[in-house]
Design a protein around this motif. Structure first.
Motif, mmCIF file in Angstrom:
data_model
loop_
_atom_site.group_PDB
_atom_site.id
_atom_site.type_symbol
_atom_site.label_atom_id
_atom_site.label_comp_id
_atom_site.label_asym_id
_atom_site.label_seq_id
_atom_site.Cartn_x
_atom_site.Cartn_y
_atom_site.Cartn_z
ATOM 1 N N GLN A 1 0.853 4.921 -18.456
ATOM 2 C CA GLN A 1 0.506 6.272 -18.038
ATOM 3 C C GLN A 1 -0.476 6.882 -19.031
ATOM 4 O O GLN A 1 -0.322 6.752 -20.246
ATOM 5 N N ASP A 2 -1.490 7.547 -18.498
ATOM 6 C CA ASP A 2 -2.419 8.281 -19.358
ATOM 7 C C ASP A 2 -1.673 9.437 -19.997
ATOM 8 O O ASP A 2 -1.021 10.226 -19.306
ATOM 9 N N LYS A 3 -1.753 9.553 -21.332
ATOM 10 C CA LYS A 3 -1.004 10.578 -22.044
ATOM 11 C C LYS A 3 -1.411 11.988 -21.648
ATOM 12 O O LYS A 3 -0.643 12.932 -21.817
ATOM 13 N N ASP A 4 -2.630 12.153 -21.132
ATOM 14 C CA ASP A 4 -3.128 13.478 -20.776
ATOM 15 C C ASP A 4 -2.827 13.851 -19.325
ATOM 16 O O ASP A 4 -3.183 14.937 -18.883
ATOM 17 N N LYS A 5 -2.194 12.932 -18.561
ATOM 18 C CA LYS A 5 -1.931 13.191 -17.154
ATOM 19 C C LYS A 5 -0.451 12.989 -16.855
ATOM 20 O O LYS A 5 0.208 12.150 -17.458
ATOM 21 N N THR A 6 0.050 13.772 -15.902
ATOM 22 C CA THR A 6 1.457 13.663 -15.493
ATOM 23 C C THR A 6 1.610 13.006 -14.132
ATOM 24 O O THR A 6 2.727 12.806 -13.678
ATOM 25 N N THR A 7 0.495 12.692 -13.474
ATOM 26 C CA THR A 7 0.543 12.052 -12.157
ATOM 27 C C THR A 7 -0.423 10.873 -12.144
ATOM 28 O O THR A 7 -1.352 10.798 -12.948
ATOM 29 N N MET A 8 -0.175 9.950 -11.205
ATOM 30 C CA MET A 8 -1.051 8.784 -11.032
ATOM 31 C C MET A 8 -1.233 8.561 -9.535
ATOM 32 O O MET A 8 -0.320 8.082 -8.855
ATOM 33 N N LEU A 9 -2.393 8.941 -9.021
ATOM 34 C CA LEU A 9 -2.699 8.711 -7.620
ATOM 35 C C LEU A 9 -3.276 7.311 -7.463
ATOM 36 O O LEU A 9 -4.167 6.908 -8.212
ATOM 37 N N GLY A 10 -2.761 6.580 -6.497
ATOM 38 C CA GLY A 10 -3.237 5.218 -6.277
ATOM 39 C C GLY A 10 -2.985 4.786 -4.853
ATOM 40 O O GLY A 10 -2.278 5.455 -4.080
ATOM 41 N N GLY A 11 -3.560 3.648 -4.497
ATOM 42 C CA GLY A 11 -3.409 3.126 -3.152
ATOM 43 C C GLY A 11 -2.485 1.934 -3.057
ATOM 44 O O GLY A 11 -2.155 1.492 -1.952
ATOM 45 N N VAL A 12 -2.054 1.400 -4.215
ATOM 46 C CA VAL A 12 -1.191 0.217 -4.222
ATOM 47 C C VAL A 12 -0.130 0.392 -5.296
ATOM 48 O O VAL A 12 -0.438 0.819 -6.414
ATOM 49 N N ALA A 13 1.111 0.071 -4.954
ATOM 50 C CA ALA A 13 2.210 0.077 -5.914
ATOM 51 C C ALA A 13 2.702 -1.348 -6.103
ATOM 52 O O ALA A 13 2.842 -2.107 -5.130
ATOM 53 N N PRO B 1 0.821 -1.222 0.000
ATOM 54 C CA PRO B 1 0.000 0.000 0.000
ATOM 55 C C PRO B 1 0.848 1.263 0.000
ATOM 56 O O PRO B 1 1.940 1.304 0.585
ATOM 57 N N ILE B 2 0.335 2.287 -0.680
ATOM 58 C CA ILE B 2 0.981 3.605 -0.719
ATOM 59 C C ILE B 2 -0.097 4.665 -0.557
ATOM 60 O O ILE B 2 -1.298 4.366 -0.519
ATOM 61 N N SER B 3 0.332 5.897 -0.467
ATOM 62 C CA SER B 3 -0.565 7.042 -0.386
ATOM 63 C C SER B 3 0.136 8.220 -1.053
ATOM 64 O O SER B 3 1.343 8.159 -1.316
ATOM 65 N N PRO B 4 -0.571 9.306 -1.347
ATOM 66 C CA PRO B 4 0.110 10.468 -1.928
ATOM 67 C C PRO B 4 1.269 10.972 -1.072
ATOM 68 O O PRO B 4 2.266 11.462 -1.592
ATOM 69 N N GLU B 5 1.163 10.819 0.251
ATOM 70 C CA GLU B 5 2.230 11.288 1.132
ATOM 71 C C GLU B 5 3.463 10.388 1.066
ATOM 72 O O GLU B 5 4.586 10.856 1.267
ATOM 73 N N THR B 6 3.270 9.108 0.783
ATOM 74 C CA THR B 6 4.401 8.174 0.770
ATOM 75 C C THR B 6 4.868 7.854 -0.650
ATOM 76 O O THR B 6 5.823 7.099 -0.808
ATOM 77 N N ALA B 7 4.216 8.416 -1.680
ATOM 78 C CA ALA B 7 4.568 8.106 -3.072
ATOM 79 C C ALA B 7 4.748 9.372 -3.895
ATOM 80 O O ALA B 7 4.320 9.450 -5.041
ATOM 81 N N VAL B 8 5.385 10.392 -3.319
ATOM 82 C CA VAL B 8 5.767 11.617 -4.037
ATOM 83 C C VAL B 8 4.557 12.253 -4.715
ATOM 84 O O VAL B 8 4.606 12.665 -5.876
ATOM 85 N N ALA B 9 3.445 12.301 -4.014
ATOM 86 C CA ALA B 9 2.245 13.017 -4.460
ATOM 87 C C ALA B 9 1.747 12.554 -5.827
ATOM 88 O O ALA B 9 1.145 13.321 -6.565
ATOM 89 N N GLY B 10 1.994 11.297 -6.163
ATOM 90 C CA GLY B 10 1.483 10.758 -7.406
ATOM 91 C C GLY B 10 2.381 10.943 -8.608
ATOM 92 O O GLY B 10 2.004 10.572 -9.727
ATOM 93 N N PHE B 11 3.576 11.494 -8.419
ATOM 94 C CA PHE B 11 4.478 11.702 -9.552
ATOM 95 C C PHE B 11 5.251 10.439 -9.928
ATOM 96 O O PHE B 11 5.987 10.443 -10.908
ATOM 97 N N ILE B 12 5.110 9.374 -9.156
ATOM 98 C CA ILE B 12 5.739 8.104 -9.499
ATOM 99 C C ILE B 12 4.844 7.377 -10.491
ATOM 100 O O ILE B 12 3.658 7.155 -10.236
ATOM 101 N N LEU B 13 5.400 6.998 -11.635
ATOM 102 C CA LEU B 13 4.652 6.384 -12.725
ATOM 103 C C LEU B 13 5.210 4.998 -13.034
ATOM 104 O O LEU B 13 6.340 4.678 -12.645
ATOM 105 N N PRO B 14 4.446 4.158 -13.727
ATOM 106 C CA PRO B 14 4.975 2.842 -14.118
ATOM 107 C C PRO B 14 6.263 2.964 -14.919
ATOM 108 O O PRO B 14 6.423 3.851 -15.743
#
Length: 290
Positions: A195-207, A138-151
């Motif tokens: 990664q969605d081409k229209d987005k630069t971040t991916m918020l999620g609960g699991v990495a 599990p991850i959160s925006p606080e533990t995963a660089v606010a969603g800037f971590i991508l596949p």
């Protein structure tokens, strides 16, 4: 001299004058050489399988994603290229494939960049490097660089936990945080492997990350011991192998409550421990104020 002779001499003079004028004109304007048509040598080409558009890692390939493009025989001789003369059904065979390495439009397709799978095979199993495992936590925006971590990014995994020990007969606690795994490849955020081409971040609960079997065990142990967080690495580290620092104090089970001895507080890094053992400490002794 009679009239006939005069007319003959006059005609000869006119012919000589015309000849002289013609020769002068020829010497002033030399004749222009006519160009000789040269036929160009025919260049033989063959059709090579290429990407018809940009494709990212994890993307499922459709028949419209690939096509044939003419290459010279010299260029097409590169090992690994798919030639239409030898592989006429290559597009049909790759239509359910998954992109393992990103490709740009017009780039020749290599077998190493596409995983050839059928419709029943999962995308995650196809993306894994041979011998590696996929592990989720599990991850959160606080533990995963606010969603800037991508596949397909590279990250360090930090473990933060509270260690308790005794010092001078008293129970003392200390919060320690250190990297237990470095340069780890991210496979997916939640269930998205692209990664969605229209987005630069991916918020999620699991990495989901790619690890060896032993590193996967270490990650599961760290998840039980404390809080896990991710730090993003730059693109220059994309090719670095995954590294697990040995002897990390934060993973030491002997540092928990219930120790009979009075150990020293654990350092936050194994490098600090090695340095403290290698470098002698200077001690000043005072006697009677001296």
């Amino acid at each position: 001299m009679n009239i006939r002779q005069i007319s003959i001499i006059g005609g000869a003079m006119l012919v000589a004058g015309g000849a002289f004028v013609w020769m002068r004109s020829q010497s002033t304007n030399p004749p222009v050489a006519q160009p000789i048509a040269v036929s160009e040598a025919k260049v033989e080409t063959v059709n090579v399988l290429v990407a018809k558009r940009d494709m990212v890692v994890g993307e499922r390939i459709s028949p419209s994603s690939l096509g044939w493009e003419a290459y010279t025989l010299t260029s097409a001789a590169t090992p690994g290229f798919f030639l239409q003369s030898k592989n006429p059904k290559a597009i049909e065979e790759f239509k359910n494939g998954i992109v393992r390495q990103a490709m740009v439009k017009g780039e020749p397709v290599l077998a190493s960049k596409i995983v050839d799978v059928d419709a029943k095979t999962g995308a995650m199993a196809a993306l894994l490097t041979p011998g590696m495992r996929a592990v989720s936590f599990p991850i959160s925006p606080e533990t995963a660089v606010a969603g800037f971590i991508l596949p397909n990014d590279r990250v360090d995994i930090l473990l933060t936990r509270e260690l308790q020990f005794t010092s001078n007969g008293q129970s003392v606690s200390k919060v320690v945080s250190t990297a237990i795994l470095e340069s780890v490849r991210v496979l997916a955020i939640d269930q998205s492997v692209t990664q969605d081409k229209d987005k630069t971040t991916m918020l999620g609960g699991v990495a989901t990350v790619e690890l060896s079997a032993s590193d996967a065990e270490k990650l599961r142990l760290g998840h039980k011991l404390g809080d896990l967080s991710l730090t993003l690495r730059g693109y220059t580290d994309a090719g670095a192998p995954t590294y697990a620092p040995p002897g990390t104090a934060v993973m030491n089970q002997a540092s928990s409550v219930g120790m009979s001895a009075d150990p020293k507080p654990p350092s936050s890094s194994p490098d600090v421990q090695q340095a403290s053992q290698a470098v002698p400490t200077a001690v000043k002794v005072y006697r009677g104020g001296q």
